[in-house]
Scaffold this motif. Sequence first.
Motif, PDB file in Angstrom:
ATOM      1  N   ALA A 179      12.827  -7.791 -18.582  1.00 59.92           N
ATOM      2  CA  ALA A 179      12.037  -7.101 -17.559  1.00 59.92           C
ATOM      3  C   ALA A 179      11.437  -8.086 -16.567  1.00 59.92           C
ATOM      4  CB  ALA A 179      10.931  -6.274 -18.218  1.00 59.92           C
ATOM      5  N   HIS A 180      11.076  -9.263 -17.036  1.00 65.06           N
ATOM      6  CA  HIS A 180      10.475 -10.261 -16.146  1.00 65.06           C
ATOM      7  C   HIS A 180      11.531 -11.104 -15.430  1.00 65.06           C
ATOM      8  CE1 HIS A 180       6.098  -9.864 -16.796  1.00 65.06           C
ATOM      9  NE2 HIS A 180       6.485  -9.269 -17.910  1.00 65.06           N
ATOM     10  N   ASP A 181      12.701 -11.238 -16.032  1.00 64.72           N
ATOM     11  CA  ASP A 181      13.770 -12.002 -15.383  1.00 64.72           C
ATOM     12  C   ASP A 181      14.495 -11.179 -14.318  1.00 64.72           C
ATOM     13  OD1 ASP A 181      13.201 -14.182 -16.935  1.00 64.72           O
ATOM     14  OD2 ASP A 181      14.848 -13.880 -18.348  1.00 64.72           O
ATOM     15  N   ALA A 182      14.656  -9.893 -14.578  1.00 66.88           N
ATOM     16  CA  ALA A 182      15.355  -9.010 -13.650  1.00 66.88           C
ATOM     17  C   ALA A 182      14.462  -8.664 -12.471  1.00 66.88           C
ATOM     18  CB  ALA A 182      15.784  -7.729 -14.375  1.00 66.88           C
ATOM     19  N   ILE A 183      15.076  -8.115 -11.424  1.00 71.14           N
ATOM     20  CA  ILE A 183      14.308  -7.569 -10.302  1.00 71.14           C
ATOM     21  C   ILE A 183      14.108  -6.077 -10.554  1.00 71.14           C
ATOM     22  CG2 ILE A 183      14.275  -7.106  -7.827  1.00 71.14           C
ATOM     23  CD1 ILE A 183      15.989  -9.571  -7.426  1.00 71.14           C
ATOM     24  N   ILE A 184      12.856  -5.668 -10.744  1.00 72.96           N
ATOM     25  CA  ILE A 184      12.551  -4.257 -10.956  1.00 72.96           C
ATOM     26  C   ILE A 184      12.108  -3.655  -9.628  1.00 72.96           C
ATOM     27  CG2 ILE A 184      11.075  -2.583 -12.121  1.00 72.96           C
ATOM     28  CD1 ILE A 184      10.928  -4.417 -14.503  1.00 72.96           C
ATOM     29  N   VAL A 185      12.811  -2.615  -9.218  1.00 76.53           N
ATOM     30  CA  VAL A 185      12.495  -1.884  -7.990  1.00 76.53           C
ATOM     31  C   VAL A 185      12.160  -0.446  -8.373  1.00 76.53           C
ATOM     32  CG1 VAL A 185      13.303  -1.133  -5.725  1.00 76.53           C
ATOM     33  CG2 VAL A 185      14.112  -3.309  -6.675  1.00 76.53           C
ATOM     34  N   ASP A 186      10.958  -0.033  -8.089  1.00 80.81           N
ATOM     35  CA  ASP A 186      10.541   1.358  -8.322  1.00 80.81           C
ATOM     36  C   ASP A 186      10.366   2.017  -6.955  1.00 80.81           C
ATOM     37  OD1 ASP A 186       9.144   3.777  -8.880  1.00 80.81           O
ATOM     38  OD2 ASP A 186       8.278   2.904 -10.687  1.00 80.81           O
ATOM     39  N   THR A 187      11.156   3.058  -6.697  1.00 81.57           N
ATOM     40  CA  THR A 187      11.174   3.629  -5.344  1.00 81.57           C
ATOM     41  C   THR A 187      10.124   4.702  -5.093  1.00 81.57           C
ATOM     42  OG1 THR A 187      13.007   5.013  -6.143  1.00 81.57           O
ATOM     43  CG2 THR A 187      13.574   3.150  -4.739  1.00 81.57           C
ATOM     44  N   HIS A 188       9.224   4.944  -6.068  1.00 78.93           N
ATOM     45  CA  HIS A 188       8.239   5.988  -5.757  1.00 78.93           C
ATOM     46  C   HIS A 188       6.954   5.820  -6.557  1.00 78.93           C
ATOM     47  CE1 HIS A 188       7.517   9.759  -3.594  1.00 78.93           C
ATOM     48  NE2 HIS A 188       6.688  10.013  -4.588  1.00 78.93           N
ATOM     49  N   ILE A 189       5.940   5.264  -5.891  1.00 77.55           N
ATOM     50  CA  ILE A 189       4.610   5.118  -6.479  1.00 77.55           C
ATOM     51  C   ILE A 189       3.596   5.663  -5.478  1.00 77.55           C
ATOM     52  CG2 ILE A 189       2.863   3.478  -7.262  1.00 77.55           C
ATOM     53  CD1 ILE A 189       5.122   1.735  -8.323  1.00 77.55           C
ATOM     54  N   ASP A 190       2.749   6.580  -5.925  1.00 78.74           N
ATOM     55  CA  ASP A 190       1.863   7.327  -5.028  1.00 78.74           C
ATOM     56  C   ASP A 190       0.486   6.709  -4.866  1.00 78.74           C
ATOM     57  OD1 ASP A 190       2.936   9.896  -3.831  1.00 78.74           O
ATOM     58  OD2 ASP A 190       3.652  10.114  -5.874  1.00 78.74           O
ATOM     59  N   ALA A 191       0.407   5.384  -4.884  1.00 79.58           N
ATOM     60  CA  ALA A 191      -0.894   4.723  -4.724  1.00 79.58           C
ATOM     61  C   ALA A 191      -1.580   5.022  -3.397  1.00 79.58           C
ATOM     62  CB  ALA A 191      -0.720   3.213  -4.907  1.00 79.58           C
ATOM     63  N   PRO A 192      -0.867   5.102  -2.263  1.00 81.02           N
ATOM     64  CA  PRO A 192      -1.574   5.293  -0.983  1.00 81.02           C
ATOM     65  C   PRO A 192      -2.393   6.581  -0.913  1.00 81.02           C
ATOM     66  CG  PRO A 192       0.641   4.485  -0.576  1.00 81.02           C
ATOM     67  CD  PRO A 192       0.563   4.800  -2.044  1.00 81.02           C
ATOM     68  N   GLU A 193      -1.851   7.671  -1.423  1.00 85.10           N
ATOM     69  CA  GLU A 193      -2.604   8.929  -1.401  1.00 85.10           C
ATOM     70  C   GLU A 193      -3.907   8.785  -2.163  1.00 85.10           C
ATOM     71  OE1 GLU A 193      -2.112  13.641  -2.663  1.00 85.10           O
ATOM     72  OE2 GLU A 193      -0.690  12.147  -3.402  1.00 85.10           O
ATOM     73  N   ASN A 194      -3.835   8.121  -3.316  1.00 86.05           N
ATOM     74  CA  ASN A 194      -5.041   7.935  -4.121  1.00 86.05           C
ATOM     75  C   ASN A 194      -6.046   7.016  -3.441  1.00 86.05           C
ATOM     76  OD1 ASN A 194      -4.272   9.609  -6.242  1.00 86.05           O
ATOM     77  ND2 ASN A 194      -3.099   7.997  -7.236  1.00 86.05           N
ATOM     78  N   LEU A 195      -5.558   6.050  -2.665  1.00 85.45           N
ATOM     79  CA  LEU A 195      -6.478   5.171  -1.946  1.00 85.45           C
ATOM     80  C   LEU A 195      -7.299   5.949  -0.921  1.00 85.45           C
ATOM     81  CD1 LEU A 195      -4.311   1.980  -1.316  1.00 85.45           C
ATOM     82  CD2 LEU A 195      -6.260   2.207  -2.863  1.00 85.45           C
ATOM     83  N   LEU A 196      -6.674   6.928  -0.284  1.00 88.23           N
ATOM     84  CA  LEU A 196      -7.426   7.742   0.674  1.00 88.23           C
ATOM     85  C   LEU A 196      -8.388   8.693  -0.028  1.00 88.23           C
ATOM     86  CD1 LEU A 196      -5.000   8.730   3.578  1.00 88.23           C
ATOM     87  CD2 LEU A 196      -6.419   6.707   3.295  1.00 88.23           C
ATOM     88  N   ASP A 197      -7.946   9.240  -1.162  1.00 83.64           N
ATOM     89  CA  ASP A 197      -8.803  10.190  -1.881  1.00 83.64           C
ATOM     90  C   ASP A 197      -9.989   9.492  -2.546  1.00 83.64           C
ATOM     91  OD1 ASP A 197      -7.153  12.260  -1.155  1.00 83.64           O
ATOM     92  OD2 ASP A 197      -6.074  12.322  -3.060  1.00 83.64           O
ATOM     93  N   HIS A 198      -9.728   8.345  -3.139  1.00 81.98           N
ATOM     94  CA  HIS A 198     -10.798   7.597  -3.828  1.00 81.98           C
ATOM     95  C   HIS A 198     -10.401   6.125  -3.829  1.00 81.98           C
ATOM     96  CE1 HIS A 198     -14.267   7.166  -6.476  1.00 81.98           C
ATOM     97  NE2 HIS A 198     -13.544   6.298  -7.170  1.00 81.98           N
ATOM     98  N   TRP A 199     -10.995   5.346  -2.937  1.00 80.32           N
ATOM     99  CA  TRP A 199     -10.599   3.956  -2.765  1.00 80.32           C
ATOM    100  C   TRP A 199     -10.838   3.130  -4.017  1.00 80.32           C
ATOM    101  CZ3 TRP A 199     -12.814  -0.870  -3.015  1.00 80.32           C
ATOM    102  CH2 TRP A 199     -12.060  -1.917  -2.465  1.00 80.32           C
ATOM    103  N   ALA A 200      -9.909   2.222  -4.272  1.00 85.58           N
ATOM    104  CA  ALA A 200     -10.070   1.243  -5.342  1.00 85.58           C
ATOM    105  C   ALA A 200      -9.318  -0.014  -4.921  1.00 85.58           C
ATOM    106  CB  ALA A 200      -9.522   1.776  -6.663  1.00 85.58           C
ATOM    107  N   ASP A 201      -9.727  -1.153  -5.421  1.00 84.94           N
ATOM    108  CA  ASP A 201      -9.067  -2.413  -5.088  1.00 84.94           C
ATOM    109  C   ASP A 201      -7.942  -2.663  -6.078  1.00 84.94           C
ATOM    110  OD1 ASP A 201      -8.227  -4.918  -4.423  1.00 84.94           O
ATOM    111  OD2 ASP A 201     -10.218  -5.830  -4.432  1.00 84.94           O
ATOM    112  N   LEU A 202      -6.715  -2.351  -5.658  1.00 85.53           N
ATOM    113  CA  LEU A 202      -5.557  -2.432  -6.550  1.00 85.53           C
ATOM    114  C   LEU A 202      -5.106  -3.858  -6.819  1.00 85.53           C
ATOM    115  CD1 LEU A 202      -3.461   0.579  -5.193  1.00 85.53           C
ATOM    116  CD2 LEU A 202      -5.069   0.531  -7.107  1.00 85.53           C
TER     117      LEU A 202
END
Length: 398
Positions: A29-52
Motif C-alpha cells: 500500500a505504501h509502495d504503490a500509488i493509491i488514487v482514490d477518485t472520490h472523497i467528499d472533504a470539501p463539502e464538509n469543510l464548508l459545513d463545519h471547518w476543520a484543519d485536515l
Amino acid sequence: MRLTLLATACLLAASTVHAQANDAARKLAHDAIIVDTHIDAPENLLDHWADLGNAVPGREFDYPRARAGGLDVAFMSIYTSAKQDADGSAWQTANQMIDSIEALVQRHPDKFALLTSPADASRLHKGGHVLLPLGMENGAPLGDKLDNVQFFFNRGVRYITLAHSANNRIADSSYVLEKHWNGLSPFGRQVVAEMNRVGIMVDVSHLADASALEAIQLSKVPVIASHSAFRHFTPGFERNISDEIAKAVAAKGGVVQVPFGTAFIDPASAADTQAHFRAINDFNEHNRALKAQGQPELSRDAFEKDWARTHPSRTSRLTQVLDQIDYGVQLIGIDHIGIGSDFDGVDGQLPAELKSVADYPNIVAGLQSRGYRDADIRKLLGNNLLRTWAAVEAGAGK
C-alpha cells in the motif's frame, strides 16, 4: 498435553502468517500509488471547518490517516446539489469549495499539493505530500455557459460528473424515474466535446443509462465512472453501473472506480437508497402542490427523521467490496477497475474494515488473499486511473 501444544503451535503459526500478510499488505500500500477518485472533504469543510492537515476525529480524510493508509492521490469532490442548481448557488458553492482546498494546500505546503496533471504526480509526491486533484460532482456549476468548462479547468477540475441526484441541463440522473433528455441534452453534447478539448475527464457515475451511453459514445477519449459499484449485485438500482455500460467504458479505454459505501455494495441498502430518492421526489412534488394552493409546506427535517426511523442503517463488510472488484475484473479486465471510496460522503455508512483513508491496506490484504499479483494490485490501486487520465490529457486540443 501434546494436542494442546500442537494446537497452540498451529495458532501461533496462523497468527504469524496473518501478521506477515498484514505487513506485506501495508508495504505494498505504501509502495504503490493509491488514487482514490472520490472523497467528499470539501463539502464538509464548508459545513463545519476543520484543519485536515492534522488528525480530525469524526472525519474520514485527514493527512495523518492518509499517510498511514498509503494514500497518494485524493480527488477532492466539488459537490453541488440539485437544490443549489435550482436556486442558482451552485457556481458560488463550487468556487468556495475550490478555495477551501487551495487554502488547505497553502496552510500545509509540506503535507499537500494540488495536482492538475498525472505527469506531475511523482515529482509533487516527494516528501510525503498527499496530492489533491479536483473532481466536480454534478455539472450544475457550469450553468448555461460553455465557457465555464474552461473556467473550472483553469481552477483545477479534472473530471466532471455530468449530473447527480436530479436531471439537469446536461443529462439525466439515475435516481429520477422520469427522464427529461433520454440521453444528453444539446448543451450536454457541447459540454462533452468541450471537456474533451480542454482535457477534463467525463464521469458517467450517477447518470441514467441512456445519458451515460451517449456520453461514452460521443467522447473522443476514455471516460471514467468515478464511484460506481456494479448493478449485477443490486438489480434495479440504476445508480450502479450496468454490465453494458461498464463494457462500453472499458472499450473506450476508461475505468470503473469501485466505491465502499454500504448503500452501493449492499443490495438491501441499495434498495433503500433508491426508495429514498423516489420518496424525496414525491415529497417535493407534494410540497410544490401545497405551495401552489397557498398551503403550508411539509417539513423536510420531519420527513428525513421519519425515514431514518423506518429505514435503519445496515452493515457491510470488506468482502462485499472485494466481490465488486472481482466481478469487475472478470467482466471488463484488470486494466479497467480502480477505487473511488466516497469517504466523507456516505454518512459513515461503510464496511467495518474500511472506515477511513487509513484502511487501504485492508483492501490490499483482501486482494492478496484472493490471489491477485502485486503488479495487478498496483493497477487497481491507481495505475489504471493515471493511465486513463494521461490519455484524456493527451487527447486535449485535438
